[in-house]
Design an enzyme around this catalytic site. Structure first.
Site, PDB file in Angstrom:
ATOM      1  N   GLN A 165      37.212  -9.281  49.985  1.00 32.10           N
ATOM      2  CA  GLN A 165      37.516 -10.623  50.492  1.00 32.10           C
ATOM      3  C   GLN A 165      37.873 -11.554  49.336  1.00 32.10           C
ATOM      4  OE1 GLN A 165      37.726 -11.470  53.690  1.00 32.10           O
ATOM      5  NE2 GLN A 165      38.233 -13.608  53.287  1.00 32.10           N
ATOM      6  N   VAL A 184      43.229 -17.408  53.742  1.00 36.61           N
ATOM      7  CA  VAL A 184      42.105 -16.491  53.579  1.00 36.61           C
ATOM      8  C   VAL A 184      40.827 -17.269  53.294  1.00 36.61           C
ATOM      9  CG1 VAL A 184      41.238 -14.501  52.290  1.00 36.61           C
ATOM     10  CG2 VAL A 184      43.698 -14.764  52.657  1.00 36.61           C
ATOM     11  N   ALA A 185      39.747 -16.880  53.952  1.00 33.61           N
ATOM     12  CA  ALA A 185      38.449 -17.525  53.729  1.00 33.61           C
ATOM     13  C   ALA A 185      37.870 -17.092  52.390  1.00 33.61           C
ATOM     14  CB  ALA A 185      37.489 -17.157  54.850  1.00 33.61           C
ATOM     15  N   SER A 190      33.763 -15.049  55.571  1.00 33.04           N
ATOM     16  CA  SER A 190      34.680 -14.460  56.542  1.00 33.04           C
ATOM     17  C   SER A 190      33.908 -13.606  57.545  1.00 33.04           C
ATOM     18  CB  SER A 190      35.725 -13.586  55.845  1.00 33.04           C
ATOM     19  OG  SER A 190      36.465 -12.846  56.794  1.00 33.04           O
ATOM     20  N   ASP A 199      41.147  -7.341  63.886  1.00 27.61           N
ATOM     21  CA  ASP A 199      42.460  -7.933  64.142  1.00 27.61           C
ATOM     22  C   ASP A 199      43.406  -6.879  64.706  1.00 27.61           C
ATOM     23  OD1 ASP A 199      41.609 -10.342  63.051  1.00 27.61           O
ATOM     24  OD2 ASP A 199      42.325  -9.819  61.039  1.00 27.61           O
ATOM     25  N   GLU A 243      44.683 -17.993  65.934  1.00 27.49           N
ATOM     26  CA  GLU A 243      44.809 -16.580  65.591  1.00 27.49           C
ATOM     27  C   GLU A 243      44.574 -15.745  66.839  1.00 27.49           C
ATOM     28  OE1 GLU A 243      42.480 -15.238  62.317  1.00 27.49           O
ATOM     29  OE2 GLU A 243      43.391 -16.627  60.880  1.00 27.49           O
TER      30      GLU A 243
END
Length: 373
Positions: A165, A184-185, A190, A199, A243
């Site tokens: 991540q 992006v976190a 995340s 996803d 999203e």
């Protein structure tokens, strides 16, 4: 005997008799007098000024109530306070970091092979997800595939390590003009790090927007325990843009309630907090008339253990909210599936999963990419 002597004796006897009669009459008269006065006195007795002269209802002290056979009896259960950071309902966002490390992960492709599922796939065998999430995810896709004869779905985002991540975040910052990531976190913040989220993309256009045939998935995912985590209408709350490809497992009761009441996870966590154990519990039925009861128990952050009241003889689940306590979900009128076992402590964390990494969120085959949380 002289006649005058007999007369004298008779006179004496007569006088004696008369005297006895008079005494008897006097005694009878006196007795009657006292009885009459006593009755008269009794009839004129007044109420005490200290006595409340009101009608007093007579209470039947016999207990005739019948116990309610459906009443839930609660007992105390001790759980690790640190377990508030684990469970299907943990809130992970930019304000609440995910603390994990012992996720029970399975390879999506390997599980598909074991179960002979061919209706979907993942990028490769390193793509993993929590064991309890795989089956409802696979069943949802299978039902979709059976209905639309579509086997083009691909899991391209699943579990990520904190290190991966961080790599995604750094790469996005490096490509941005202002040195900030908009896609992006940050590492630790995340949902993908929890293993509860995945996803979609699809093999035709390498894009998934939840429209066309795929609209069925977004509309029915709650039946399998999933929510579309980030929607346009909740952007100000989630701080993540729309999203439609990002799904998060929360369990069927909670997914149903959130979908029915248009709540994002942040809103739902806040709502449950307003229903503590010692207050009014949240009670509802789903669209199959299954009854649920949900309540909140604050964690005892000053102690290693927190006492959580749980129902006796009824199915229930405990999840931390990753913020300040525990959420108990009661499946009313359902017996426990198995005897409840204590939640695994964070102190039992092993290193068996620390090498699990994935290459998800790579650029898709057509060179496009998507906004990622």
């Amino acid at each position: 005997m002289p006649k005058n002597k007999i007369s004298k004796e008779k006179s004496i006897r007569h006088a004696k008799t008369m005297t006895e009669i008079v005494i008897s009459l006097v005694l009878l008269g006196a007795g009657g007098f006292f009885v009459r006065n006593a009755m008269k006195e009794a009839s004129t007795v007044q109420s005490s000024p200290y006595f409340d002269d009101k009608d007093i209802a007579v209470t039947d002290v016999e207990n005739t109530s019948v116990p309610d056979p459906n009443q839930i009896i609660y007992e105390s259960r001790s759980v690790d306070t640190k377990d508030k950071f684990r469970g299907d309902l943990i809130l992970v966002n930019e304000d609440h970091e995910y603390f994990g490390g012992d996720e029970d992960l399975v390879s999506i492709i390997e599980m598909n092979s074991e179960n002979e599922r061919t209706c979907f796939t993942a990028v490769d065998s390193t793509y993993t997800i929590l064991r309890q999430v795989y089956e409802p995810m696979a069943q949802m896709i299978q039902d979709f595939s059976d209905q639309y004869n579509n086997d083009r779905l691909i899991i391209y985002g699943s579990y990520r390590t904190k290190e991966f991540q961080q790599q995604l975040y750094d790469d996005d910052v490096a490509q941005s003009e202002d040195g900030k990531s908009t896609k992006v976190a940050k590492a630790g913040f995340s949902e993908h790090e929890s293993g509860l989220a995945f996803d979609f993309t699809e093999a035709d256009n390498y894009d998934y927007d939840g429209t066309g045939d795929y609209a069925w998935i977004n509309a029915n995912c709650y039946k399998y325990g999933f929510i579309v985590r980030y929607t346009k209408s909740k952007e100000k709350i989630t701080k993540i843009q729309d999203e439609p490809w990002h799904f998060r497992y929360v369990g069927i009761p909670h997914a149903y309630y959130m979908d029915s009441n248009d709540l994002c996870l942040e809103e739902y966590i806040d709502l449950i907090r307003k229903h503590p154990y010692d207050g009014e519990h949240l009670e509802f039925k789903d669209d199959k008339d299954t009854e649920y009861e949900v309540y909140f128990v604050a964690s005892d952050d000053g102690a290693e253990k927190t006492t959580v009241p749980v129902p006796n003889g009824v199915r229930y689940e405990i999840s931390g909210n990753n913020v300040d306590g525990f959420i108990v979900t009661v499946y009313k009128n359902q017996k426990p599936l198995v005897e409840e076992a204590p939640t695994k402590s964070f102190e039992d964390t092993s290193e068996e999963n620390t090498e699990n990494t994935t290459g998800d969120e790579e650029t898709t085959d057509d060179g496009s990419d998507k906004t990622e949380e």
